[in-house]
Structures are given as structure tokens and as C-alpha cells.
Design a protein around this motif. Structure first.
Motif, PDB file in Angstrom:
ATOM      1  N   PRO A  43       0.834  -1.210   0.000  1.00  0.00           N
ATOM      2  CA  PRO A  43       0.000   0.000   0.000  1.00  0.00           C
ATOM      3  C   PRO A  43       0.868   1.260   0.000  1.00  0.00           C
ATOM      4  O   PRO A  43       1.906   1.294   0.661  1.00  0.00           O
ATOM      5  N   PRO A  44       0.469   2.272  -0.764  1.00  0.00           N
ATOM      6  CA  PRO A  44       1.270   3.503  -0.804  1.00  0.00           C
ATOM      7  C   PRO A  44       1.307   4.178   0.566  1.00  0.00           C
ATOM      8  O   PRO A  44       0.337   4.135   1.316  1.00  0.00           O
ATOM      9  N   ARG A  45       2.430   4.791   0.874  1.00  0.00           N
ATOM     10  CA  ARG A  45       2.599   5.500   2.139  1.00  0.00           C
ATOM     11  C   ARG A  45       2.064   6.923   1.996  1.00  0.00           C
ATOM     12  O   ARG A  45       2.558   7.686   1.162  1.00  0.00           O
ATOM     13  N   PRO A  46       1.052   7.293   2.779  1.00  0.00           N
ATOM     14  CA  PRO A  46       0.488   8.648   2.680  1.00  0.00           C
ATOM     15  C   PRO A  46       1.500   9.725   3.067  1.00  0.00           C
ATOM     16  O   PRO A  46       2.337   9.516   3.941  1.00  0.00           O
ATOM     17  N   ALA A  47       1.386  10.865   2.405  1.00  0.00           N
ATOM     18  CA  ALA A  47       2.227  12.016   2.744  1.00  0.00           C
ATOM     19  C   ALA A  47       1.886  12.479   4.153  1.00  0.00           C
ATOM     20  O   ALA A  47       0.734  12.364   4.592  1.00  0.00           O
ATOM     21  N   PRO A  48       2.861  13.016   4.866  1.00  0.00           N
ATOM     22  CA  PRO A  48       2.574  13.515   6.213  1.00  0.00           C
ATOM     23  C   PRO A  48       1.645  14.735   6.164  1.00  0.00           C
ATOM     24  O   PRO A  48       1.607  15.457   5.161  1.00  0.00           O
ATOM     25  N   GLY A  65      -7.388   8.758  -4.615  1.00  0.00           N
ATOM     26  CA  GLY A  65      -6.371   7.803  -4.180  1.00  0.00           C
ATOM     27  C   GLY A  65      -5.578   8.359  -3.028  1.00  0.00           C
ATOM     28  O   GLY A  65      -6.015   9.276  -2.339  1.00  0.00           O
ATOM     29  N   THR A  66      -4.380   7.843  -2.848  1.00  0.00           N
ATOM     30  CA  THR A  66      -3.524   8.222  -1.729  1.00  0.00           C
ATOM     31  C   THR A  66      -2.500   9.255  -2.174  1.00  0.00           C
ATOM     32  O   THR A  66      -1.709   8.999  -3.087  1.00  0.00           O
ATOM     33  N   VAL A  67      -2.505  10.415  -1.526  1.00  0.00           N
ATOM     34  CA  VAL A  67      -1.478  11.431  -1.775  1.00  0.00           C
ATOM     35  C   VAL A  67      -0.212  10.945  -1.080  1.00  0.00           C
ATOM     36  O   VAL A  67      -0.213  10.666   0.119  1.00  0.00           O
ATOM     37  N   THR A  68       0.889  10.854  -1.846  1.00  0.00           N
ATOM     38  CA  THR A  68       2.137  10.331  -1.293  1.00  0.00           C
ATOM     39  C   THR A  68       3.193  11.408  -1.086  1.00  0.00           C
ATOM     40  O   THR A  68       4.143  11.210  -0.334  1.00  0.00           O
TER      41      THR A  68
END
Length: 166
Positions: A43-48, A65-68
Motif C-alpha cells: 500500500p502507498p505511504r500517505p504524505a505527512p 487515491g492516496t497522496v504520497t
């Protein structure tokens, strides 16, 4: 003096040793490749939160989707994300999200394996999203670059005409 008898390995035992060595090498390679594939498709790691706070007001990727990663540099905001929806749906959702942030859609080019979505702000070309197939099956990498809304100049005032009466 005692002579030692040297015994040569039979061709059959040499073949067994070679086959065993080959299996060990191949097992190591396939396990290593599998680990790389698993790592790439985790799974992509979300941006802090400190990065996502840089996104323009109203811009949300919740439905996309997921902002990385988010970076703000020299009047531009770059958002990187990963989506797991069909390409056609992703492009429409990006258009909707960027429009909600105050930009206007200016066109789209979808080639089936990658797509671009263009935006304006006032009379300025204000950004572009590029969506490309990711390494993982059924995933898309998104690179969105927008002009920072705080640096977009206000549209020029329209000239007013006055009529003189004699």
C-alpha cells in the motif's frame, strides 16, 4: 611412502551437484524478485499532514487515491498520488477535485495507458495532471502540478467606456 588413491567423482554425482546449485541460485533469484514486486505493490505511504497542508484550499484526493508527496516550490504546488481505479474514472475525479479548488478544466488527453488533464485560472494556464500506469497492476501514478493560487495575478480590470454628451 603411502600413496593415496584419488577418486574422481562420477559424471552422475557431478550432474547432481550442478543441478542442486542451479536450484539454489534460481530459488534465490525468484524469492528476491518476489520481494521486490511485493515491496513495489505494498500500500502507498500517505504524505505527512505537514505536506498535505500545502495543497490548495478545496483540493482533496479522498475520492481519487492516496497522496504520497506534496511540494511547494517557486509558485507551484506538486502533488503526487497513487490511484487504484480505472484510468477514465481517475481523470474525471482529478478534474472534479481541481475544479473544487477554484481552477477551471482546460482539456484532457487520454491514450488508454496514460492521460493528461489541463487546468486554467483566469486567463492563465495553471496546471496539468499526468496519470501513468504504475509498476503495480491496476494502479496509476499521478503527478499534478498547479500554479499556487496565492501567486496567480488578479485578472486585469476591463476598460470602461464613457460616453460624452455634448
Amino acid at each position: 611412502m603411502v600413496e593415496r588413491a584419488t577418486r574422481r567423482p562420477s559424471p552422475r554425482s557431478t550432474a547432481r551437484v550442478a543441478a542442486t546449485a542451479l536450484l539454489v541460485v534460481l530459488a534465490g533469484c525468484s524469492a528476491e524478485s518476489g520481494d521486490d514486486a511485493d515491496a513495489a505493490c505494498s500500500p502507498p505511504r500517505p504524505a505527512p499532514p505537514a505536506e498535505t497542508a500545502l495543497m490548495p484550499d478545496g483540493l482533496s484526493f479522498d475520492r481519487i487515491g492516496t497522496v504520497t508527496r506534496v511540494v511547494s516550490t517557486e509558485g507551484h504546488i506538486t502533488v503526487r498520488a497513487v490511484a487504484a481505479k480505472p484510468l477514465d474514472e481517475v481523470t474525471v475525479l482529478i478534474q472534479d477535485a481541481v475544479t473544487a479548488a477554484g481552477y477551471r478544466p482546460a482539456g484532457m488527453d487520454n491514450e488508454g495507458f496514460e492521460a493528461e488533464v489541463f487546468f486554467t485560472s483566469g486567463s492563465y494556464a495553471a496546471g496539468q495532471a499526468i496519470v501513468r500506469r504504475a509498476e503495480c497492476e491496476d494502479r496509476w501514478d499521478i503527478d499534478l502540478v498547479l500554479i499556487d493560487p496565492d501567486v496567480v495575478p488578479a485578472p486585469p480590470a476591463l476598460p470602461t467606456t464613457t460616453t460624452e454628451t455634448p
